[in-house]
Design a protein around this motif. Structure first.
Motif, PDB file in Angstrom:
ATOM      1  N   THR A 123       0.848  -1.196   0.000  1.00  0.00           N
ATOM      2  CA  THR A 123       0.000   0.000   0.000  1.00  0.00           C
ATOM      3  C   THR A 123       0.879   1.240   0.000  1.00  0.00           C
ATOM      4  O   THR A 123       1.787   1.354   0.827  1.00  0.00           O
ATOM      5  CB  THR A 123      -0.927  -0.020   1.240  1.00  0.00           C
ATOM      6  OG1 THR A 123      -1.782  -1.171   1.134  1.00  0.00           O
ATOM      7  CG2 THR A 123      -1.785   1.240   1.302  1.00  0.00           C
ATOM      8  N   LEU A 124       0.652   2.131  -0.965  1.00  0.00           N
ATOM      9  CA  LEU A 124       1.492   3.327  -1.096  1.00  0.00           C
ATOM     10  C   LEU A 124       1.000   4.439  -0.177  1.00  0.00           C
ATOM     11  O   LEU A 124       1.780   5.244   0.309  1.00  0.00           O
ATOM     12  CB  LEU A 124       1.492   3.811  -2.543  1.00  0.00           C
ATOM     13  CG  LEU A 124       1.873   2.762  -3.592  1.00  0.00           C
ATOM     14  CD1 LEU A 124       1.917   3.393  -4.979  1.00  0.00           C
ATOM     15  CD2 LEU A 124       3.207   2.117  -3.258  1.00  0.00           C
ATOM     16  N   SER A 125      -0.311   4.479   0.029  1.00  0.00           N
ATOM     17  CA  SER A 125      -0.865   5.514   0.921  1.00  0.00           C
ATOM     18  C   SER A 125      -2.318   5.175   1.232  1.00  0.00           C
ATOM     19  O   SER A 125      -2.918   4.339   0.554  1.00  0.00           O
ATOM     20  CB  SER A 125      -0.818   6.883   0.238  1.00  0.00           C
ATOM     21  OG  SER A 125      -1.655   6.860  -0.912  1.00  0.00           O
ATOM     22  N   LYS A 149      -4.081   3.600  -2.018  1.00  0.00           N
ATOM     23  CA  LYS A 149      -3.398   3.511  -3.319  1.00  0.00           C
ATOM     24  C   LYS A 149      -2.461   2.306  -3.181  1.00  0.00           C
ATOM     25  O   LYS A 149      -1.616   2.268  -2.293  1.00  0.00           O
ATOM     26  CB  LYS A 149      -2.607   4.770  -3.623  1.00  0.00           C
ATOM     27  CG  LYS A 149      -2.046   4.808  -5.035  1.00  0.00           C
ATOM     28  CD  LYS A 149      -1.491   6.191  -5.370  1.00  0.00           C
ATOM     29  CE  LYS A 149      -2.620   7.159  -5.654  1.00  0.00           C
ATOM     30  NZ  LYS A 149      -2.149   8.492  -6.072  1.00  0.00           N
ATOM     31  N   ILE A 159      -1.196  -0.238 -10.422  1.00  0.00           N
ATOM     32  CA  ILE A 159      -1.170   0.803  -9.387  1.00  0.00           C
ATOM     33  C   ILE A 159      -2.477   1.567  -9.490  1.00  0.00           C
ATOM     34  O   ILE A 159      -2.776   2.140 -10.544  1.00  0.00           O
ATOM     35  CB  ILE A 159       0.011   1.786  -9.609  1.00  0.00           C
ATOM     36  CG1 ILE A 159       1.351   1.053  -9.665  1.00  0.00           C
ATOM     37  CG2 ILE A 159       0.029   2.850  -8.512  1.00  0.00           C
ATOM     38  CD1 ILE A 159       2.521   1.943 -10.079  1.00  0.00           C
ATOM     39  N   ARG A 160      -3.280   1.545  -8.399  1.00  0.00           N
ATOM     40  CA  ARG A 160      -4.574   2.236  -8.473  1.00  0.00           C
ATOM     41  C   ARG A 160      -5.128   2.417  -7.078  1.00  0.00           C
ATOM     42  O   ARG A 160      -4.663   1.805  -6.133  1.00  0.00           O
ATOM     43  CB  ARG A 160      -5.489   1.450  -9.413  1.00  0.00           C
ATOM     44  CG  ARG A 160      -6.629   0.715  -8.904  1.00  0.00           C
ATOM     45  CD  ARG A 160      -7.392  -0.100  -9.967  1.00  0.00           C
ATOM     46  NE  ARG A 160      -6.631  -0.524 -11.122  1.00  0.00           N
ATOM     47  CZ  ARG A 160      -6.809  -0.001 -12.352  1.00  0.00           C
ATOM     48  NH1 ARG A 160      -7.716   0.927 -12.550  1.00  0.00           N
ATOM     49  NH2 ARG A 160      -6.076  -0.427 -13.352  1.00  0.00           N
TER      50      ARG A 160
END
Lengths: 68, 68
Positions: free
Chosen positions: B14-16, B24, B40-41
């Motif tokens: 998880t990027l954020s 994201k 990536i979504r």
């Protein structure tokens, strides 16, 4: 679709190019005059059209880098 | 919108996470039973909805890694 302004502040690189000349690019883009953000998306050959993509903040990009 | 099937084959990270709980994410996803691709979504809290994003092949992801 609502009108919006964008400026490709920095073209970092091209990830691929399709047979039709569309390119998947990593750029830093300022949307509506805002702070530039990383952006990965497809572009038509002369950049006259853009495809769906994703914007990434500095932190998100740093996290992505960790994951790769 | 045309109906489609997807399967999150691998949740990489998880990027954020937004205040509303949307995340994201970097995943590998098989679309309509095809070969899994990097993806990536943004996702709704329970993954009941997905946002715009980008899919990346192995080569595109390798190139992205080089650029970071």
């Amino acid at each position: 679709m609502a009108d919006f302004k964008y400026e490709i502040v920095e073209h970092i690189g091209t990830l691929s190019e399709s047979a039709k000349g569309w390119t998947k690019e990593l750029n830093r883009i300022s949307w509506n005059g805002g702070e530039p953000k990383y952006d990965i998306r497809d572009w038509a050959p002369e950049h006259e059209k853009m495809g769906k993509g994703v914007t990434l903040s500095e932190d998100e990009m740093a996290k992505l880098k960790d994951l790769l």
